[in-house]
Design a protein around this motif. Structure first.
Motif, PDB file in Angstrom:
ATOM      1  N   ALA A 130       0.823  -1.211   0.000  1.00 20.07           N
ATOM      2  CA  ALA A 130       0.000   0.000   0.000  1.00 20.07           C
ATOM      3  C   ALA A 130       0.856   1.260   0.000  1.00 20.07           C
ATOM      4  N   VAL A 131       1.901   1.241   0.817  1.00 24.82           N
ATOM      5  CA  VAL A 131       2.792   2.403   0.887  1.00 24.82           C
ATOM      6  C   VAL A 131       3.617   2.532  -0.381  1.00 24.82           C
ATOM      7  N   ARG A 132       4.152   1.411  -0.848  1.00 31.84           N
ATOM      8  CA  ARG A 132       5.064   1.435  -1.991  1.00 31.84           C
ATOM      9  C   ARG A 132       4.365   1.858  -3.287  1.00 31.84           C
ATOM     10  N   TYR A 133       3.095   1.440  -3.464  1.00 35.26           N
ATOM     11  CA  TYR A 133       2.431   1.662  -4.750  1.00 35.26           C
ATOM     12  C   TYR A 133       1.227   2.595  -4.645  1.00 35.26           C
ATOM     13  N   SER A 134       1.202   3.409  -3.606  1.00 31.23           N
ATOM     14  CA  SER A 134       0.210   4.493  -3.494  1.00 31.23           C
ATOM     15  C   SER A 134      -1.235   3.991  -3.501  1.00 31.23           C
ATOM     16  N   TYR A 135      -1.513   2.991  -2.682  1.00 31.53           N
ATOM     17  CA  TYR A 135      -2.891   2.549  -2.519  1.00 31.53           C
ATOM     18  C   TYR A 135      -3.613   3.531  -1.584  1.00 31.53           C
ATOM     19  N   VAL A 136      -4.947   3.515  -1.635  1.00 34.43           N
ATOM     20  CA  VAL A 136      -5.727   4.398  -0.773  1.00 34.43           C
ATOM     21  C   VAL A 136      -6.637   3.562   0.124  1.00 34.43           C
ATOM     22  N   ARG A 137      -7.071   4.185   1.210  1.00 35.91           N
ATOM     23  CA  ARG A 137      -7.993   3.508   2.114  1.00 35.91           C
ATOM     24  C   ARG A 137      -9.402   3.574   1.542  1.00 35.91           C
ATOM     25  N   PRO A 138     -10.050   2.443   1.286  1.00 34.69           N
ATOM     26  CA  PRO A 138     -11.396   2.461   0.718  1.00 34.69           C
ATOM     27  C   PRO A 138     -12.442   2.780   1.797  1.00 34.69           C
ATOM     28  N   LYS A 139     -13.583   3.253   1.361  1.00 34.39           N
ATOM     29  CA  LYS A 139     -14.690   3.493   2.271  1.00 34.39           C
ATOM     30  C   LYS A 139     -15.710   2.376   2.082  1.00 34.39           C
ATOM     31  N   LEU A 140     -15.946   1.617   3.127  1.00 36.18           N
ATOM     32  CA  LEU A 140     -16.925   0.531   3.069  1.00 36.18           C
ATOM     33  C   LEU A 140     -18.267   1.026   3.597  1.00 36.18           C
ATOM     34  N   THR A 141     -19.318   0.723   2.847  1.00 33.03           N
ATOM     35  CA  THR A 141     -20.645   1.173   3.245  1.00 33.03           C
ATOM     36  C   THR A 141     -21.638   0.012   3.136  1.00 33.03           C
ATOM     37  N   THR A 142     -22.824   0.265   3.621  1.00 31.30           N
ATOM     38  CA  THR A 142     -23.909  -0.711   3.462  1.00 31.30           C
ATOM     39  C   THR A 142     -24.806  -0.344   2.283  1.00 31.30           C
ATOM     40  N   ASP A 143     -24.380   0.639   1.501  1.00 28.40           N
ATOM     41  CA  ASP A 143     -25.136   1.045   0.314  1.00 28.40           C
ATOM     42  C   ASP A 143     -24.972   0.013  -0.797  1.00 28.40           C
ATOM     43  N   ASN A 144     -25.721   0.198  -1.873  1.00 28.02           N
ATOM     44  CA  ASN A 144     -25.686  -0.734  -2.993  1.00 28.02           C
ATOM     45  C   ASN A 144     -24.859  -0.195  -4.153  1.00 28.02           C
ATOM     46  N   GLU A 145     -23.734   0.436  -3.825  1.00 29.42           N
ATOM     47  CA  GLU A 145     -22.922   1.052  -4.875  1.00 29.42           C
ATOM     48  C   GLU A 145     -21.462   0.609  -4.795  1.00 29.42           C
ATOM     49  N   ILE A 146     -20.831   0.561  -5.977  1.00 30.49           N
ATOM     50  CA  ILE A 146     -19.382   0.419  -6.076  1.00 30.49           C
ATOM     51  C   ILE A 146     -18.897   1.599  -6.906  1.00 30.49           C
ATOM     52  N   VAL A 147     -18.153   2.500  -6.265  1.00 33.69           N
ATOM     53  CA  VAL A 147     -17.661   3.703  -6.952  1.00 33.69           C
ATOM     54  C   VAL A 147     -16.138   3.734  -6.829  1.00 33.69           C
TER      55      VAL A 147
ATOM     56  N   ILE B  76     -11.256  -7.361   2.790  1.00 31.47           N
ATOM     57  CA  ILE B  76     -10.368  -8.075   3.720  1.00 31.47           C
ATOM     58  C   ILE B  76      -9.576  -7.091   4.584  1.00 31.47           C
ATOM     59  N   GLY B  77      -9.842  -5.770   4.394  1.00 32.85           N
ATOM     60  CA  GLY B  77      -9.194  -4.777   5.239  1.00 32.85           C
ATOM     61  C   GLY B  77      -7.960  -4.146   4.653  1.00 32.85           C
ATOM     62  N   SER B  78      -7.756  -4.322   3.369  1.00 34.70           N
ATOM     63  CA  SER B  78      -6.562  -3.773   2.721  1.00 34.70           C
ATOM     64  C   SER B  78      -6.855  -2.426   2.075  1.00 34.70           C
ATOM     65  N   PHE B  79      -5.816  -1.626   1.890  1.00 31.36           N
ATOM     66  CA  PHE B  79      -5.905  -0.473   1.012  1.00 31.36           C
ATOM     67  C   PHE B  79      -6.000  -0.994  -0.429  1.00 31.36           C
ATOM     68  N   VAL B  80      -6.436  -0.117  -1.362  1.00 32.73           N
ATOM     69  CA  VAL B  80      -6.698  -0.581  -2.728  1.00 32.73           C
ATOM     70  C   VAL B  80      -5.986   0.316  -3.745  1.00 32.73           C
ATOM     71  N   PRO B  81      -5.668  -0.251  -4.939  1.00 34.76           N
ATOM     72  CA  PRO B  81      -5.000   0.518  -5.990  1.00 34.76           C
ATOM     73  C   PRO B  81      -5.988   1.409  -6.751  1.00 34.76           C
ATOM     74  N   ALA B  82      -6.190   2.600  -6.240  1.00 31.03           N
ATOM     75  CA  ALA B  82      -7.117   3.553  -6.868  1.00 31.03           C
ATOM     76  C   ALA B  82      -6.873   4.924  -6.242  1.00 31.03           C
ATOM     77  N   ASP B  83      -7.475   5.960  -6.859  1.00 31.98           N
ATOM     78  CA  ASP B  83      -7.413   7.292  -6.244  1.00 31.98           C
ATOM     79  C   ASP B  83      -8.427   7.403  -5.124  1.00 31.98           C
ATOM     80  N   SER B  84      -9.565   6.714  -5.280  1.00 31.14           N
ATOM     81  CA  SER B  84     -10.564   6.637  -4.219  1.00 31.14           C
ATOM     82  C   SER B  84     -11.479   5.464  -4.515  1.00 31.14           C
ATOM     83  N   ALA B  85     -12.119   4.951  -3.485  1.00 30.26           N
ATOM     84  CA  ALA B  85     -13.014   3.806  -3.680  1.00 30.26           C
ATOM     85  C   ALA B  85     -14.060   3.774  -2.565  1.00 30.26           C
ATOM     86  N   THR B  86     -15.305   3.689  -2.975  1.00 23.47           N
ATOM     87  CA  THR B  86     -16.413   3.492  -2.038  1.00 23.47           C
ATOM     88  C   THR B  86     -17.059   2.166  -2.408  1.00 23.47           C
TER      89      THR B  86
END
Length: 267
Positions: free
Chosen positions: A171-188, A247-257
């Motif tokens: 996550a640190v080496r390749y600039s992953y971001v912390r995703p936001k997990l919700t109970t909504d029905n969306e993947i953004v 699984i609790g990991s950061f993800v390869p994106a600028d942002s993720a919900t």
């Protein structure tokens, strides 16, 4: 909680360190698994075998000097054991104490009472070493097995630490971001990337892509393009980002919900 589970068994560590060679022989029973000094009986057998082998190593030179037969050889095979071999032209120089063992086309093989004695010592020691080493090894294994529950607990904790530290490092080496997990029905996902493909590219950079899926108004994406244009990579990267997020990991994106999902379909 991980720290609480790291309860190493020093008694087991000490036992293995004292009993097992580092590195051990690949085959049990050859005398290279149990450490020198752990078993007095095994050490004595090893010393006796080594001394006998050293005698045989010197025997050929000594017998050549005694008899004057330069081609004299000391050998071994599984049928006849150790022997002294003399070629036909030199049979007249064979000493009287040599006892004939086998006749060959080009010569004869002999033994002496002393050679037979050392042969017996080596072979008996080898068999006993194999038996004793196997017995000691299995006894050590049984002792270690009594602590198997705690050893497995430590191994499981180390495995978790390994996974968490690996996810953190990437996550640190390749600039992953912390995703936001919700109970909504969306993947953004904004500027999502495939975690494996982006690292395999050498002469070009990975083309990031956005994703928007919703059970309300965007349940389907129609994805078109020529062969090798990245359609399958796009599908997999969305699935991997969702999986990494849950699984609790950061993800390869600028942002993720990411709305919680209960299955990922693959083809």
């Amino acid at each position: 909680w991980l720290k609480d589970e790291l309860k190493p068994r020093q008694d087991v560590v000490d036992l293995i360190s004292e009993a097992i060679e580092e590195p051990p022989s690949s085959a049990l029973g050859e005398g290279g698994v149990i450490r020198q000094g752990f078993s007095e009986e095994l050490d004595s057998l090893r010393l006796a075998s080594k001394s006998a082998k050293q005698y045989l190593a010197n025997l050929e030179r000594q017998e050549r000097e005694k008899t004057g037969i330069k081609s004299l050889k000391v050998g071994f095979n599984k049928v006849f054991g150790y022997y002294i071999e003399v070629s036909k032209p030199n049979l007249s120089q064979v000493p009287e104490q040599y006892i004939r063992k086998q006749t060959l086309v080009g010569g004869e093989r002999f033994f002496t009472p002393e050679l037979k004695e050392y042969e017996s010592l080596i072979l008996n020691a080898r068999d006993r070493i194999s038996e004793l080493e196997s017995d000691i090894f299995h006894r050590v294994c049984r002792q270690v097995a009594t602590a198997s529950e705690r050893i497995l607990a430590v191994a499981n904790t180390l495995a978790n630490i390994d996974v968490f530290s690996s996810l953190a490092e990437v996550a640190v080496r390749y600039s992953y971001v912390r995703p936001k997990l919700t109970t909504d029905n969306e993947i953004v996902i904004t500027q999502g990337r495939h975690p494996v493909v982006e690292r395999s590219l050498i002469d070009t950079s990975f083309v990031a892509n956005d994703t928007y899926l919703s059970n309300d108004d965007a349940q389907l994406i129609v994805l078109t393009g020529p062969n090798m244009s990245g359609k399958s990579t796009y599908l997999r990267q969305v699935a991997l980002i969702v999986l990494l997020a849950q699984i609790g990991s950061f993800v390869p994106a600028d942002s993720a919900t990411i709305g919680v999902v209960d299955r990922i379909f693959t083809r």
